[in-house]
Write an enzyme that holds these catalytic residues in place. Structure first.
Site, PDB file in Angstrom:
ATOM      1  CG  HIS A  33      -1.913   1.082   1.233  1.00 46.59           C
ATOM      2  ND1 HIS A  33      -1.599   2.379   1.587  1.00 46.59           N
ATOM      3  CD2 HIS A  33      -3.222   1.084   0.890  1.00 46.59           C
ATOM      4  CE1 HIS A  33      -2.687   3.128   1.447  1.00 46.59           C
ATOM      5  NE2 HIS A  33      -3.689   2.368   1.031  1.00 46.59           N
ATOM      6  CD  GLU A  78      -5.432   1.979  -2.672  1.00 46.58           C
ATOM      7  OE1 GLU A  78      -6.570   2.102  -2.236  1.00 46.58           O
ATOM      8  OE2 GLU A  78      -4.426   1.857  -1.944  1.00 46.58           O
TER       9      GLU A  78
HETATM   10  P1  PGA Z   1      -9.430   6.268   0.894  1.00 47.02           P
HETATM   11  O1  PGA Z   1      -8.257   5.185   1.068  1.00 47.02           O
HETATM   12  O2  PGA Z   1     -10.607   5.547   0.309  1.00 47.02           O
HETATM   13  O3  PGA Z   1      -9.696   6.766   2.292  1.00 47.02           O
HETATM   14  O4  PGA Z   1      -8.911   7.320  -0.016  1.00 47.02           O
HETATM   15  C1  PGA Z   1      -8.057   4.176   0.130  1.00 47.02           C
HETATM   16  C2  PGA Z   1      -6.823   3.369   0.466  1.00 47.02           C
HETATM   17  O5  PGA Z   1      -5.819   3.988   0.843  1.00 47.02           O
HETATM   18  O6  PGA Z   1      -6.822   2.150   0.357  1.00 47.02           O
END
Ligand code: PGA
Length: 265
Positions: A97, A169
């Site tokens: 992540h 992401e």
């Molecule tokens: P968020 O986080 O939906 O709060 O932007 C997503 C993530 O970091 O997995």
């Protein structure tokens, strides 16, 4: 078609009481019946996994962890082993992540070790990739994402791909001011997300096969919420979401589950 919706609680729900309340609320609303084509997992802090295992017994919501040690066992203070995650009936484990990469300095080769270790133990890695705002502005999107994929998938066979999820992401869309100083955080537009997902899928076509790439689940993550989930999830290359803030309450996660169900019908 299938959607995998993953909740990433990060370090936001941290007590036994809040965990029990939240999980009971969620299981009663969308965790009692198997929904065809929709899988849901929640990635909780390590210390709450044992409790969550009990709470989620009989529920369709699956358990996930946010990280794992890259080594099986040994003198590694502060780490959590893959073996203990297996005992806790964890199904999915987030790997790489952006918060781990950027704040805690995790690097590609270590993430690759985690991927292999998880696969050896029949756990499913959710391999996260994403570029920062600066990298995108500098035209480095292709390079950054290709490198993250190449490092993470080094030595991973095509057979294993069906056990792996990719989470795209974009860092600039993750609701985390520490990752995004001075930037207005907002979800990717559907066009930005589609382009990125197509790029990722084409990387798998090149490095594996058409078939493996077409079956790959690629989640979108970064400020996904009920108001934007429908436009994002209705794109053919987007197969689910990795959801942070909106996964902390049934009032926000529930509507996203409903949207996935609606899109499948
Ligand atoms: P968020 O986080 O939906 O709060 O932007 C997503 C993530 O970091 O997995």
């Amino acid at each position: 078609m299938k959607f995998v919706l993953g909740g990433n609680w990060k370090l936001q729900i941290n007590t036994i009481e809040d965990t029990i309340t939240t999980l009971r609320d969620m299981t009663s609303k969308f965790g009692t019946q198997q929904i065809d084509g929709v899988e849901i997992f929640l990635a909780l802090p390590f210390t709450l996994l044992s409790l969550a295992k009990e709470e989620l017994k009989g529920s369709t919501i699956q358990l996930a962890a946010q990280n794992v040690a890259s080594t099986e066992k040994g003198a590694y203070t502060g780490e959590v082993s893959v073996e203990s995650l297996v005992e806790l009936d964890v199904e999915y484990v987030l790997v790489g992540h952006s918060e781990r990469r950027i704040i805690f300095g995790e690097k590609g080769p270590e993430l690759n070790k985690k991927m292999k270790l998880l696969l050896e133990h029949n756990l499913k890695p959710v391999y996260c990739v994403g570029e920062t705002a600066q990298q995108r502005q500098s035209g480095l999107f292709d390079e950054v994402i290709s490198q993250q994929l190449a490092e993470g998938f080094e030595g991973i066979t095509e057979d294993a791909l069906s056990e792996i999820i990719i989470a795209y992401e974009p860092v600039w869309a993750i609701n985390n001011p520490e990752l995004n100083p001075g930037i207005e955080i907002q979800a990717a537009t559907p066009e930005q997300a589609i382009d990125a997902h197509k790029f990722i899928r084409s990387w798998f076509v090149t490095n594996y096969s058409d078939d493996a790439a077409s079956r790959l689940i690629i989640q979108y993550g970064g400020s996904m919420k009920p108001s934007n989930a429908e436009t994002l999830l209705s794109q053919s290359d987007i197969n689910g979401g990795l959801i942070g803030g909106a996964s902390l309450r049934s009032e926000t996660l529930g509507p996203i589950v409903d949207i996935a169900v609606k899109l499948l019908s």
